[in-house]
Each structure stands twice: as structure tokens, then as C-alpha cells.
Design a protein around this motif. Structure first.
Motif, PDB file in Angstrom:
ATOM      1  N   THR A   1     -60.534   2.205  25.353  1.00  0.00           N
ATOM      2  CA  THR A   1     -59.979   2.568  26.660  1.00  0.00           C
ATOM      3  C   THR A   1     -58.767   3.473  26.523  1.00  0.00           C
ATOM      4  N   LEU A   2     -57.934   3.205  25.510  1.00  0.00           N
ATOM      5  CA  LEU A   2     -56.693   3.982  25.393  1.00  0.00           C
ATOM      6  C   LEU A   2     -56.956   5.438  25.006  1.00  0.00           C
ATOM      7  N   LEU A   3     -57.991   5.659  24.202  1.00  0.00           N
ATOM      8  CA  LEU A   3     -58.188   7.002  23.656  1.00  0.00           C
ATOM      9  C   LEU A   3     -59.215   7.836  24.419  1.00  0.00           C
ATOM     10  N   ALA A   4     -60.092   7.168  25.170  1.00  0.00           N
ATOM     11  CA  ALA A   4     -61.145   7.922  25.852  1.00  0.00           C
ATOM     12  C   ALA A   4     -60.549   8.986  26.762  1.00  0.00           C
ATOM     13  N   ASP A   5     -61.062  10.191  26.622  1.00  0.00           N
ATOM     14  CA  ASP A   5     -60.661  11.322  27.465  1.00  0.00           C
ATOM     15  C   ASP A   5     -59.137  11.527  27.501  1.00  0.00           C
ATOM     16  N   THR A   6     -58.496  11.246  26.380  1.00  0.00           N
ATOM     17  CA  THR A   6     -57.033  11.346  26.305  1.00  0.00           C
ATOM     18  C   THR A   6     -56.641  12.296  25.176  1.00  0.00           C
ATOM     19  N   PRO A   7     -55.645  13.159  25.397  1.00  0.00           N
ATOM     20  CA  PRO A   7     -55.179  14.028  24.313  1.00  0.00           C
ATOM     21  C   PRO A   7     -54.502  13.201  23.216  1.00  0.00           C
ATOM     22  N   VAL A   8     -54.849  13.502  21.974  1.00  0.00           N
ATOM     23  CA  VAL A   8     -54.302  12.762  20.832  1.00  0.00           C
ATOM     24  C   VAL A   8     -53.677  13.735  19.835  1.00  0.00           C
ATOM     25  N   ILE A   9     -52.477  13.384  19.371  1.00  0.00           N
ATOM     26  CA  ILE A   9     -51.857  14.115  18.259  1.00  0.00           C
ATOM     27  C   ILE A   9     -51.874  13.181  17.063  1.00  0.00           C
ATOM     28  N   THR A  10     -52.494  13.595  15.968  1.00  0.00           N
ATOM     29  CA  THR A  10     -52.423  12.775  14.757  1.00  0.00           C
ATOM     30  C   THR A  10     -51.207  13.208  13.949  1.00  0.00           C
ATOM     31  N   LEU A  11     -50.544  12.219  13.361  1.00  0.00           N
ATOM     32  CA  LEU A  11     -49.310  12.457  12.603  1.00  0.00           C
ATOM     33  C   LEU A  11     -49.491  11.735  11.269  1.00  0.00           C
ATOM     34  N   ILE A  12     -49.621  12.538  10.208  1.00  0.00           N
ATOM     35  CA  ILE A  12     -49.936  11.943   8.902  1.00  0.00           C
ATOM     36  C   ILE A  12     -48.726  12.016   7.980  1.00  0.00           C
ATOM     37  N   GLY A  13     -48.444  10.920   7.293  1.00  0.00           N
ATOM     38  CA  GLY A  13     -47.440  10.921   6.219  1.00  0.00           C
ATOM     39  C   GLY A  13     -48.132  10.387   4.978  1.00  0.00           C
ATOM     40  N   CYS A  14     -48.282  11.225   3.956  1.00  0.00           N
ATOM     41  CA  CYS A  14     -49.016  10.775   2.765  1.00  0.00           C
ATOM     42  C   CYS A  14     -48.531  11.531   1.532  1.00  0.00           C
ATOM     43  N   ARG A  15     -49.167  11.249   0.377  1.00  0.00           N
ATOM     44  CA  ARG A  15     -48.763  11.936  -0.862  1.00  0.00           C
ATOM     45  C   ARG A  15     -49.071  13.430  -0.746  1.00  0.00           C
TER      46      ARG A  15
ATOM     47  N   GLN B   1     -66.048  10.159  18.503  1.00  0.00           N
ATOM     48  CA  GLN B   1     -66.888   9.053  18.982  1.00  0.00           C
ATOM     49  C   GLN B   1     -66.210   8.281  20.108  1.00  0.00           C
ATOM     50  N   LEU B   2     -64.876   8.244  20.066  1.00  0.00           N
ATOM     51  CA  LEU B   2     -64.136   7.514  21.108  1.00  0.00           C
ATOM     52  C   LEU B   2     -63.903   8.386  22.347  1.00  0.00           C
ATOM     53  N   GLY B   3     -64.349   9.612  22.288  1.00  0.00           N
ATOM     54  CA  GLY B   3     -64.191  10.521  23.436  1.00  0.00           C
ATOM     55  C   GLY B   3     -62.775  11.033  23.589  1.00  0.00           C
ATOM     56  N   ALA B   4     -61.960  10.954  22.499  1.00  0.00           N
ATOM     57  CA  ALA B   4     -60.575  11.451  22.565  1.00  0.00           C
ATOM     58  C   ALA B   4     -60.560  12.955  22.297  1.00  0.00           C
ATOM     59  N   HIS B   5     -59.468  13.608  22.692  1.00  0.00           N
ATOM     60  CA  HIS B   5     -59.325  15.047  22.440  1.00  0.00           C
ATOM     61  C   HIS B   5     -58.210  15.243  21.421  1.00  0.00           C
ATOM     62  N   LEU B   6     -58.575  15.621  20.210  1.00  0.00           N
ATOM     63  CA  LEU B   6     -57.564  15.876  19.177  1.00  0.00           C
ATOM     64  C   LEU B   6     -56.938  17.239  19.478  1.00  0.00           C
ATOM     65  N   ILE B   7     -55.668  17.233  19.902  1.00  0.00           N
ATOM     66  CA  ILE B   7     -55.057  18.515  20.289  1.00  0.00           C
ATOM     67  C   ILE B   7     -54.143  19.071  19.198  1.00  0.00           C
ATOM     68  N   ASP B   8     -53.614  18.212  18.338  1.00  0.00           N
ATOM     69  CA  ASP B   8     -52.722  18.685  17.272  1.00  0.00           C
ATOM     70  C   ASP B   8     -52.808  17.744  16.087  1.00  0.00           C
ATOM     71  N   ASN B   9     -52.468  18.277  14.921  1.00  0.00           N
ATOM     72  CA  ASN B   9     -52.342  17.437  13.723  1.00  0.00           C
ATOM     73  C   ASN B   9     -51.112  17.894  12.953  1.00  0.00           C
ATOM     74  N   VAL B  10     -50.235  16.944  12.664  1.00  0.00           N
ATOM     75  CA  VAL B  10     -49.008  17.230  11.916  1.00  0.00           C
ATOM     76  C   VAL B  10     -49.080  16.440  10.611  1.00  0.00           C
ATOM     77  N   VAL B  11     -48.808  17.095   9.502  1.00  0.00           N
ATOM     78  CA  VAL B  11     -48.889  16.401   8.209  1.00  0.00           C
ATOM     79  C   VAL B  11     -47.623  16.635   7.394  1.00  0.00           C
ATOM     80  N   LEU B  12     -46.988  15.554   6.984  1.00  0.00           N
ATOM     81  CA  LEU B  12     -45.855  15.666   6.055  1.00  0.00           C
ATOM     82  C   LEU B  12     -46.254  14.996   4.744  1.00  0.00           C
ATOM     83  N   THR B  13     -45.976  15.681   3.658  1.00  0.00           N
ATOM     84  CA  THR B  13     -46.399  15.156   2.362  1.00  0.00           C
ATOM     85  C   THR B  13     -45.199  15.022   1.420  1.00  0.00           C
ATOM     86  N   ASP B  14     -45.451  14.364   0.287  1.00  0.00           N
ATOM     87  CA  ASP B  14     -44.395  14.152  -0.709  1.00  0.00           C
ATOM     88  C   ASP B  14     -43.821  15.488  -1.163  1.00  0.00           C
ATOM     89  N   ALA B  15     -42.521  15.473  -1.382  1.00  0.00           N
ATOM     90  CA  ALA B  15     -41.818  16.727  -1.647  1.00  0.00           C
ATOM     91  C   ALA B  15     -42.124  17.305  -3.032  1.00  0.00           C
TER      92      ALA B  15
END
Ligand SMILES: Cc1cc2nc3c(=O)[nH]c(=O)nc-3n(C[C@H](O)[C@H](O)[C@H](O)COP(=O)(O)O)c2cc1C
Length: 315
Positions: free
Chosen positions: A114-128, A144-158
Motif C-alpha cells: 500500500t505504501l509504495l503503490a503508485d508512489t514516487p520512490v527515491i532509493t538511497l544506497i550506502g555500501c562498499r 512489481q509493487l507498482g512504485a515509480h523509481l524517480i531517483d537513485n543516490v549511492v554513497l560508497t566507501d571512500a
């Protein structure tokens, strides 16, 4: 005047060491205390949380369940407001080239539907530094959940990959970030400067979201250097993912994580994996460099694909 209206943001996250929590805090700082935006935080809590630091065998023994998204039970989600949000920020870390198990578990809940269906989503990743395959899986789940991925931000190990190959596992297995080996190996994790600079994403959201019309699913974070795609890691990730799937299936067929025979075969796989990382990854990077004159166009297209929707440009 303008069509500004109160916008509701839901921020979903899980963090073991607190690193992803810090990233969330920095990104969301410019969104706090505004009259035109409300922020709701939702921390994902497994019924039995994963250990941190990780015991050696438990760490590697988690990969088969992770790559097959055999997810843990979660505590009831501490969310009062189940109504529609205008934006969901879904923060996650990568485990074995897949979204971490607690986050995969969240995506399977009825609430996520319910939370993600037809809703804009920004994924924010912190990983190696290896997140491409995980984000491919995330894209599928969100679709599959009917969400709209509008942005993706990724921060990685320095630090450089060669160092984080040592420092990230040491951090996970000891709880200490380093530096290690008398300063030869720099500290693991995202740098404090990068964490602080991630506020720019919150600022961009704060500038645009209040006046965005409902149904606008275009990116908000282009031109901010949201991701960096390391072309040397594309094929390594694909090969490693295939290997995880094959060995993961075998290990799961042998028994549950606690089974002795499974742990014996796992030790074999760890030796195989380390050898593979020490040989295949640098070899494929070298091969890629040699083939650059013939593959430039293909690599550029691949980089654009993985960098979407936010892109890697900085202006
Ligand atoms: C079991 C496990 C597997 C991991 N696998 C990867 C990986 O495949 N790629 C990667 O870039 N980072 C990997 N990491 C690092 C995490 O993505 C993340 O940076 C680290 O766990 C810190 O996140 P935290 O906020 O949960 O403490 C792994 C960490 C753990 C615990």
C-alpha cells in the motif's frame, strides 16, 4: 499564486553500524522543520536482528538466504499513518550484491504494497562499492509493487577497492572501522565529508517537492552527482552474482544455515570466492582496459543505463 501544498515524505531504513542512519540523517536534515513538508521515519526491525559485528561464519552463511531473498520475520512496522505519501525515500545497504535481508523483508510486507503503490520512490544506497546488481533487483521489486523509481543516490566507501576489500570485511567482523595495519589501510566506510555533502539531495527535494504536481514522476536529483558507476565492476558484479546464485542454491539444498555439512561446503566456497575476487576482478579490469578502443560505446551505454534515473553528472 503557486500550487504549493503540504507534502508527506516517508523515510524507510535499516542500519547495523549506524552508517546508513547517518546518511539518512544528512539527506533529510534540509527537509526537517519545514511548514510545507512532513517527514515520517520508519526503522525496519527484524524479530531477531542480525549480529554486529558479525561472527565470521555467520557473515558468509547469510549469503544464500540473501541472494534468494529468503527473508526474516519483521517486528510489526511502527507506522501510525498508513495513508498515501507523496514521496518515499527507501534507504538500503547492499548484502552480497542484493538488497539487505531486512529491506527485502520490508518489500514483501502488505504495508509496502500500500505504501509504495503508485508512489514516487527515491532509493538511497550506502555500501562498499558494489551496488549495481542489487539495484537491478530493487528496480524489479519496485516495479512489481507498482512504485515509480524517480531517483537513485549511492554513497560508497571512500578508499580504493583494493583497500576496502580488506577494510570492509574487517569492519563487519570486528565492528572497528580502522585504519588498519598501522594506517596502511584507510578506515572503512563513507567519508564524513561525503556524508555531509549528501545534504544537497535533501535541499534539492525541499526546493522541488512542495510545488510538484501529483503524478509527476520525473527525477529531482539530476546534475548532483547522485551516483558514480565504476565500469570496471560491471562484469565482475555480473559474474559474482551468477556465482552466488549457483553456490547459494547448492548450499540451501545441503541444509539450513546451522547444518554442519553446509558449513563445511561454505568454507570451501569462501576460499573459492576470495581467490576469484583476487584474480577475476583485477583480470577483468585489465581486460576491459585493453579492450577500451573497441568497447567504448558499449561501456558508455552501460554506464548511462546503470546511472539512471538520476545520472552521474555534476553541474
Ligand atoms: C553481510 C554483508 C554483506 C555485504 N555485501 C556487500 C556487497 O555485496 N557490496 C557492497 O558494496 N557492500 C556490501 N556490504 C557493506 C554494506 O553494504 C554496508 O556498507 C555496511 O554493512 C554498513 O551498513 P550499515 O549502515 O547497515 O552498518 C555488506 C555488508 C554485510 C554486513
Amino acid at each position: 499564486m503557486s500550487n504549493r501544498s503540504l507534502k508527506k515524505i516517508l523515510v524507510v531504513y535499516y542500519s547495523q553500524s549506524g552508517q546508513l542512519g547517518e546518511l539518512v540523517k544528512n539527506v533529510c536534515a534540509p527537509l526537517e522543520g519545514r511548514t510545507d513538508i512532513t517527514l515520517t521515519y520508519l526503522a525496519i526491525e527484524p524479530e531477531q536482528d542480525y549480529p554486529f559485528p558479525w561472527p565470521f561464519l555467520r557473515f558468509f552463511n547469510t549469503f544464500p538466504e540473501t541472494v534468494y531473498a529468503d527473508t526474516p520475520r519483521l517486528k510489526a512496522l511502527a507506522l501510525v499513518d498508513h495513508s498515501r505519501f507523496d514521496l518515499v525515500i527507501l534507504a538500503y545497504q547492499v548484502w552480497f550484491l542484493s538488497p539487505s535481508l531486512p529491506v527485502s523483508a520490508f518489500l514483501k510486507t502488505t504495508e509496502a504494497k500500500t505504501l509504495l503503490a503508485d508512489t514516487p520512490v527515491i532509493t538511497l544506497i550506502g555500501c562498499r562499492n558494489m551496488w549495481l546488481m542489487a539495484q537491478e533487483q530493487m528496480k524489479q521489486q519496485l516495479q512489481q509493487l507498482g512504485a515509480h523509481l524517480i531517483d537513485n543516490v549511492v554513497l560508497t566507501d571512500a578508499a580504493h577497492s583494493a583497500f576496502t576489500f580488506i577494510s570492509t570485511p574487517l569492519w563487519m567482523l570486528t565492528g572497528k572501522r580502522g585504519p588498519f595495519l598501522k594506517g596502511l589501510v584507510p578506515a572503512a566506510g563513507i567519508s564524513a565529508a561525503e556524508l555531509h555533502a549528501s545534504r544537497r539531495f535533501g535541499e534539492a527535494i525541499a526546493r522541488q517537492l512542495p510545488s510538484r504536481p501529483a503524478g509527476d514522476n520525473s527525477p529531482m536529483l539530476q546534475g548532483l552527482g547522485a551516483v558514480t558507476v565504476n565500469e570496471n565492476l560491471i562484469s565482475s558484479e555480473k559474474i559474482a552474482r551468477r556465482s552466488f546464485m549457483i553456490w547459494g542454491r547448492l548450499l540451501r539444498a545441503i541444509g539450513k544455515p546451522a547444518s554442519r555439512p553446509r558449513q563445511m561446503v561454505l568454507l570451501l566456497y569462501i576460499a573459492f570466492l576470495v581467490t576469484m575476487i583476487l584474480t577475476i576482478v583485477p583480470l577483468s579490469a585489465l581486460l576491459k582496459k585493453l579492450l577500451v578502443p573497441f568497447t567504448r560505446k558499449h561501456i558508455a551505454a552501460q554506464k548511462r543505463y546503470y546511472a539512471a534515473p538520476s545520472g552521474s553528472e555534476l553541474h
